[in-house]
Design an enzyme around this catalytic site. Sequence first.
Site, short mmCIF file in Angstrom:
data_model
loop_
_atom_site.label_atom_id
_atom_site.label_comp_id
_atom_site.label_asym_id
_atom_site.label_seq_id
_atom_site.Cartn_x
_atom_site.Cartn_y
_atom_site.Cartn_z
CE LYS A 234 -4.43 -1.27 0.20
NZ LYS A 234 -5.50 -0.71 -0.64
CB SER B 248 -1.16 -8.36 -0.66
OG SER B 248 -2.04 -8.96 0.26
#
Length: 414
Positions: free
Chosen positions: A51, A306
């Site tokens: 992110k 992720s």
Amino acid sequence: MKLLNQIQEAKKQLQGVVMETPLSENLNLSTEFNARILLKREDLQTVRSYKIRGAYNKISTLSPEEQDQGVICASAGNHAQGVAYSCKLLQIKGKIYMPKTTPKQKIKQVKLFGGSFVEIVLTGDTFDDAYAAALADATKNKMPFIHPFDDIKVIAGQGTVGLEILESYKKPIDYVFVPIGGGGLASGLSEVFRYLSPNTKIIGVEPEGASSMKTSIENGKVTILENIDKFVDGAAVKQVGKMTFDICKKNLSDIILVPEGKVCTTILRLYNEEAMVVEPAGALTISALDFYKEKIKGKTVVCIVSGSNNDIERTAEIKERSLLYEGLMHYFMIQFPQRPGALKEFVNDILGPDDDITYFQFTKKNNREVGPAVVGLELKNKNDIIAIKTKMDNKGFEYKYLNEKQDLFHQLIG
């Protein structure tokens, strides 16, 4: 190729800010699936998730006037940490709205990454509450709102994951499995492969309880889900973005839905076998391999891991969900005779040598012949449940099997 050009520009913008994470073969998975399974380790990234890429690319490309205003975002997790870290690096003010229900560990991490440059506002009980408050604040005070996924600069930043994969692995890649929440990562990555490796199939992976992208693509329009399972919090959204929907419906070869229990099994396995700590969203793509095992035989496959922002306080729930999914945990409401020796009879005559009582709730009431007890059993072999039910029937134990009665299960067990 406009978006691809922006992704290439984002890579330059992120130099010296984000880590170029490893792309490494996992021998256990490669052996199991008779394929070459490569893991893109964004769980090792700065702030422990991808992110930071989108957040920094967006904030760093704002005009000086916009940066002076400070930025606002809403997030209960990785996006908040990416924005906080970006604000500290760029030395600009940021205001981060989070639900009041956000675990203290996540709030602490945001404070750690943002330092004195970040103000945390706790409001509402859900992400939607925090999002609405953040958007209202941004509009009122004319401050840039940093969307977690539906923004071209954010998408471009996340897309740099795709560029890194192709730069570090020069041979053909048959499949890339990418997690989908709002769709920012899947959009950016799939656009890279669309132009630079068009023969690679991009497989999106969503949690079964939050299938917002798959539902939207099937309906031909962005669809808001009324209810979602929030367990895979990094990928559980009620509504994907308009931009991300348009890109994903064009670029994705398929979308797989993975049960949350399966995700939990993968989390535990990665910890036990690989010493990898991953969050639920980080385990999605590896969990999906089982559903594609025939197609990926002999192929080269990349799974995006992720993130690793997992809360240790969730470990008990993760184990419980895994056991339920694997058929090794079973709950019953059993009518026990209220006489001495009834429980001993149940243990001796019903349970096998490898079966364990892990939950027992019972209150004796002397004015009744029988009383209900909620009993949780953990098995070593999932097929043993058949024998247990048969023995209870033969011994005259009345029971309700709670695993199949979800409303009652959640009321009694949680």
